[in-house]
Enzyme design. Structure first.
Site, mmCIF file in Angstrom:
data_model
loop_
_atom_site.group_PDB
_atom_site.id
_atom_site.type_symbol
_atom_site.label_atom_id
_atom_site.label_comp_id
_atom_site.label_asym_id
_atom_site.label_seq_id
_atom_site.Cartn_x
_atom_site.Cartn_y
_atom_site.Cartn_z
ATOM 1 N N ARG A 84 0.823 -1.208 0.000
ATOM 2 C CA ARG A 84 0.000 0.000 0.000
ATOM 3 C C ARG A 84 0.862 1.265 0.000
ATOM 4 N NH1 ARG A 84 -4.473 0.398 4.540
ATOM 5 N NH2 ARG A 84 -2.681 0.993 5.797
ATOM 6 N N LYS A 187 -2.964 6.604 1.384
ATOM 7 C CA LYS A 187 -2.728 7.071 2.752
ATOM 8 C C LYS A 187 -1.767 8.258 2.745
ATOM 9 C CE LYS A 187 -2.484 4.708 7.221
ATOM 10 N NZ LYS A 187 -3.903 4.754 7.601
ATOM 11 N N GLU A 223 -16.339 6.704 5.133
ATOM 12 C CA GLU A 223 -15.668 6.076 6.265
ATOM 13 C C GLU A 223 -15.605 7.059 7.409
ATOM 14 O OE1 GLU A 223 -11.406 5.263 5.935
ATOM 15 O OE2 GLU A 223 -11.257 6.632 4.251
#
Ligand SMILES: *Cc1c(COP(=O)(O)O)cnc(C)c1O
Length: 344
Positions: A84, A187, A223
């Protein structure tokens, strides 16, 4: 454990920065990553025109190390975090650290700080925070030609003060964290800057976090601030939003696997905000949040409370127990999620 352990109040650690012995820095320069240096210095010397400072070229990861009953250091889903991180870097045109380098970096910094690994059963863990920053100077908007991979560790307790106790959420309608074609699915620090006034405002009003809606239609759940969301339907489904603007949580991915094994049918699909009134329980999940059950969700002048608003629901409790048992090496690791870090 090899070294004597640091003298900390392990069962009562906050989720906060705590100085350890070493951090680790690698530099990408002239087309290659260097061998990395371990240092006790908590500061970074950085060019005033570095792209991370001006144009937000920054991405990070978060993962946890647990001590097993046998005293081993177990890291959870290191491979997924390595992958990721590379994906986040690519999306904002930063040089991705090779996955093997990322893995080596995490193992090396954990080993150097092994006396900060919280004892088995303390409820605490060693949080590992890798970050990549554009460190080369640019004034015009362009990717940097130099990058740093920095990894530090800090022993932590639960992210939400409540720990495994239900917390109140509020649906955020004034602030968008991420746009559908933006960078919500990677992220990067910029997403947190975008959402900071929402999270901060919610906390001031007595909520633990916000629940973001999709930025385009404001109809579907995205989220929570730092964690993915799930609800349990009365029919026994584990329902979690599909959206191009949420960060694909590795914890959530694991919970989907566990939920399925435990007889809950996982569904990843757009989740209309009205559905909050149909769930029997709900939770937030992430490395830091683990599973934090949701006590209630306030949406405008409407509010739903799950159960008695104090006791975690049975499915969240079962998922939490199963996940944390695997992380600590107490339950069989059928999928190879846990990796042992050699400590000497
Ligand atoms: C890190 C993060 C999560 C949780 O992801 P995990 O891989 O489970 O730690 C969820 N949402 C956001 C916005 C995040 O940054």
């Amino acid at each position: 454990m090899v070294a004597p352990r640091a003298d900390l109040d392990w069962p009562h650690l906050p989720f906060a920065y705590q100085k350890t012995d070493f951090n680790l820095r690698y530099t990408f320069r002239d087309g290659r990553w260097d061998a990395g240096v371990l240092t006790g210095d908590e500061t970074l010397p950085i060019h005033i025109a570095a792209t991370c400072l001006h144009y937000g070229q920054e991405a990070f990861e978060g993962l946890k190390v647990f001590e097993s009953r046998q005293g081993e250091a177990l890291v959870f889903r290191l491979d997924e975090n390595a992958r990721r991180m590379a994906g986040s870097c690519r999306k904002i045109l930063m040089e991705p650290p090779p996955e093997a380098l990322f893995i080596e970096a995490v193992e090396r910094v954990v080993r150097a700080n092994r006396r900060f690994i919280p004892p088995y059963g303390s409820g605490a863990s060693l949080y590992v925070r890798p970050l990549v920053i554009g460190s080369g100077p640019r004034v015009g908007v362009a990717p940097a030609d130099e990058y740093m991979l920095v990894v530090f560790v800090t022993p932590v307790g639960p992210y939400f003060k409540t720990g495994f106790k239900p917390m109140p959420l509020v649906v955020e309608e004034e602030v968008d964290r991420a746009a559908p074609l933006g960078v919500g699915d990677v992220k990067v620090g910029g997403n947190y800057a975008a959402g900071m006034r929402a999270s901060y405002g919610a906390k001031q009003r007595g909520y633990s976090e916000v629940l973001y809606l999709d930025a385009k239609e404001k109809q579907y759940i995205d989220e929570s601030g730092p964690a993915n969301f799930y609800g349990i339907s009365p029919e026994g489904q584990y329902v979690t939003p599909a959206s191009g603007s949420i960060l694909p949580s590795i914890t959530n991915k694991c919970l989907i696997t566990l939920a399925e094994q435990m007889g809950l049918r996982p569904e990843r699909r757009p989740v209309h905000v009205e559905e909050i009134f149909t769930f029997t329980e709900a939770g937030c999940c992430g490395t830091a949040a683990v599973i934090t059950p949701v006590a209630s969700i306030t949406w405008g002048d409407r509010k739903v409370t799950y159960g008695d608003g104090q006791t975690p629901g049975p499915h969240s409790t079962a998922l939490y127990r199963r996940l944390t048992a695997i992380q600590a090496g107490d339950a069989p690791d059928e999928w190879g999620w846990v990796r042992r870090i050699p400590l000497d």
